[in-house]
Design a protein around this motif. Structure first.
Motif, PDB file in Angstrom:
ATOM      1  N   LEU A 265       8.103  14.554  -9.005  1.00 17.24           N
ATOM      2  CA  LEU A 265       9.301  14.896  -8.243  1.00 17.24           C
ATOM      3  C   LEU A 265       9.981  16.113  -8.861  1.00 17.24           C
ATOM      4  O   LEU A 265      11.188  16.166  -9.019  1.00 17.24           O
ATOM      5  N   GLY A 266       9.154  17.093  -9.227  1.00 12.45           N
ATOM      6  CA  GLY A 266       9.650  18.266  -9.923  1.00 12.45           C
ATOM      7  C   GLY A 266      10.303  19.286  -9.044  1.00 12.45           C
ATOM      8  O   GLY A 266      10.857  20.255  -9.517  1.00 12.45           O
ATOM      9  N   GLY A 267      10.247  19.124  -7.774  1.00 13.95           N
ATOM     10  CA  GLY A 267      10.884  20.083  -6.903  1.00 13.95           C
ATOM     11  C   GLY A 267       9.867  20.847  -6.098  1.00 13.95           C
ATOM     12  O   GLY A 267       8.681  20.567  -6.112  1.00 13.95           O
ATOM     13  N   VAL A 268      10.358  21.826  -5.408  1.00 14.72           N
ATOM     14  CA  VAL A 268       9.535  22.591  -4.481  1.00 14.72           C
ATOM     15  C   VAL A 268       8.727  23.628  -5.241  1.00 14.72           C
ATOM     16  O   VAL A 268       9.245  24.671  -5.615  1.00 14.72           O
ATOM     17  N   GLY A 269       7.451  23.314  -5.491  1.00 16.20           N
ATOM     18  CA  GLY A 269       6.536  24.256  -6.114  1.00 16.20           C
ATOM     19  C   GLY A 269       6.969  24.786  -7.461  1.00 16.20           C
ATOM     20  O   GLY A 269       6.617  25.889  -7.832  1.00 16.20           O
TER      21      GLY A 269
ATOM     22  N   HIS B 103       0.835  -1.203   0.000  1.00 15.98           N
ATOM     23  CA  HIS B 103       0.000   0.000   0.000  1.00 15.98           C
ATOM     24  C   HIS B 103       0.876   1.262   0.000  1.00 15.98           C
ATOM     25  O   HIS B 103       0.620   2.200  -0.766  1.00 15.98           O
ATOM     26  N   GLN B 104       1.909   1.276   0.831  1.00 18.00           N
ATOM     27  CA  GLN B 104       2.786   2.450   0.898  1.00 18.00           C
ATOM     28  C   GLN B 104       3.532   2.661  -0.424  1.00 18.00           C
ATOM     29  O   GLN B 104       3.738   3.791  -0.853  1.00 18.00           O
ATOM     30  N   VAL B 105       3.916   1.578  -1.085  1.00 17.30           N
ATOM     31  CA  VAL B 105       4.566   1.689  -2.389  1.00 17.30           C
ATOM     32  C   VAL B 105       3.590   2.276  -3.411  1.00 17.30           C
ATOM     33  O   VAL B 105       3.955   3.146  -4.206  1.00 17.30           O
ATOM     34  N   ALA B 106       2.332   1.842  -3.365  1.00 13.92           N
ATOM     35  CA  ALA B 106       1.320   2.385  -4.285  1.00 13.92           C
ATOM     36  C   ALA B 106       1.089   3.872  -4.025  1.00 13.92           C
ATOM     37  O   ALA B 106       0.997   4.673  -4.963  1.00 13.92           O
ATOM     38  N   VAL B 107       1.016   4.262  -2.752  1.00  9.07           N
ATOM     39  CA  VAL B 107       0.834   5.683  -2.409  1.00  9.07           C
ATOM     40  C   VAL B 107       2.048   6.482  -2.879  1.00  9.07           C
ATOM     41  O   VAL B 107       1.909   7.559  -3.467  1.00  9.07           O
ATOM     42  N   PHE B 108       3.251   5.943  -2.641  1.00  7.86           N
ATOM     43  CA  PHE B 108       4.472   6.623  -3.087  1.00  7.86           C
ATOM     44  C   PHE B 108       4.464   6.831  -4.600  1.00  7.86           C
ATOM     45  O   PHE B 108       4.768   7.917  -5.089  1.00  7.86           O
ATOM     46  N   ALA B 109       4.104   5.785  -5.336  1.00  7.26           N
ATOM     47  CA  ALA B 109       4.079   5.880  -6.804  1.00  7.26           C
ATOM     48  C   ALA B 109       3.105   6.971  -7.251  1.00  7.26           C
ATOM     49  O   ALA B 109       3.405   7.750  -8.158  1.00  7.26           O
ATOM     50  N   ARG B 110       1.940   7.033  -6.605  1.00  2.00           N
ATOM     51  CA  ARG B 110       0.961   8.057  -6.965  1.00  2.00           C
ATOM     52  C   ARG B 110       1.489   9.452  -6.642  1.00  2.00           C
ATOM     53  O   ARG B 110       1.414  10.365  -7.456  1.00  2.00           O
ATOM     54  N   ARG B 111       2.055   9.612  -5.450  1.00  3.40           N
ATOM     55  CA  ARG B 111       2.581  10.933  -5.054  1.00  3.40           C
ATOM     56  C   ARG B 111       3.737  11.357  -5.962  1.00  3.40           C
ATOM     57  O   ARG B 111       3.835  12.515  -6.350  1.00  3.40           O
ATOM     58  N   ALA B 112       4.600  10.416  -6.285  1.00  4.56           N
ATOM     59  CA  ALA B 112       5.735  10.727  -7.155  1.00  4.56           C
ATOM     60  C   ALA B 112       5.242  11.167  -8.528  1.00  4.56           C
ATOM     61  O   ALA B 112       5.756  12.126  -9.114  1.00  4.56           O
ATOM     62  N   GLU B 113       4.237  10.487  -9.031  1.00  5.91           N
ATOM     63  CA  GLU B 113       3.698  10.857 -10.346  1.00  5.91           C
ATOM     64  C   GLU B 113       2.974  12.199 -10.273  1.00  5.91           C
ATOM     65  O   GLU B 113       3.059  12.999 -11.193  1.00  5.91           O
TER      66      GLU B 113
END
Length: 166
Positions: free
Chosen positions: A35-39, A21-31
């Motif tokens: 991972l473009g940076g701060v704002g 589950h945490q890997v799935a959440v990470f993948a969604r957040r990363a997408e």
């Protein structure tokens, strides 16, 4: 040989459920953030482009087959992913120094600059999201994530065919 089911029964299924589950959440957040940076949406970059540019930067010019093999993907996939990078001037196609018929892909100065912009922005994001972490916690997380990625790649690697007996 133990089956997948046998292996799972010997492990804590609760932890495995939480992990997947945490890997799935990470993948969604990363997408979501790419991972473009701060704002900085302008510093986001497609994952495939980032990985290709990063590999060319770290390992130098190489052919499509070598790039594909090093990334564990098909040559046709690399060819398709590289095309927009060439069109946008981030990657240059040049002739192989020893075999003029072969094509070599090389990070252009513009590609190097763009990659550094993205890396810098991503470093800022990593610093922000791990702000409360100790240096040791960051190191441990990097080690574990690296091990996880290696194991995941191995799990998806093609199984070598046994040599047939003559």
């Amino acid at each position: 040989m133990p089956t997948q089911s046998d292996m799972t029964t010997h492990l804590d299924t609760g932890v495995l459920d939480l992990l997947q589950h945490q890997v799935a959440v990470f993948a969604r957040r990363a997408e979501q953030t790419r991972l473009g940076g701060v704002g900085q949406a302008r510093n986001s970059m497609d994952r495939a482009a980032y990985l290709l540019l990063n590999r060319l930067d770290q390992e130098g010019p190489m052919g499509v087959k070598a790039l594909a093999a090093g990334m564990g993907i098909d040559s046709s996939t690399v060819t398709r992913q590289v095309a927009p990078l060439v069109d946008s001037g981030l990657v240059k196609r040049t002739s192989h120094p020893e075999d003029g018929r072969a094509v070599v892909l090389q990070l252009s100065p513009r590609g190097k600059a763009r990659l550094e912009e993205v890396r810098s922005s991503r470093r800022a994001l990593m610093a922000q999201v791990t702000d409360g972490w100790t240096a040791e916690e960051r190191d441990i997380f990097c080690d574990l994530l690296g091990r996880f990625n290696v194991a995941l790649a191995a799990a998806h690697a093609p199984v070598p065919q046994a040599a047939s007996a003559s």
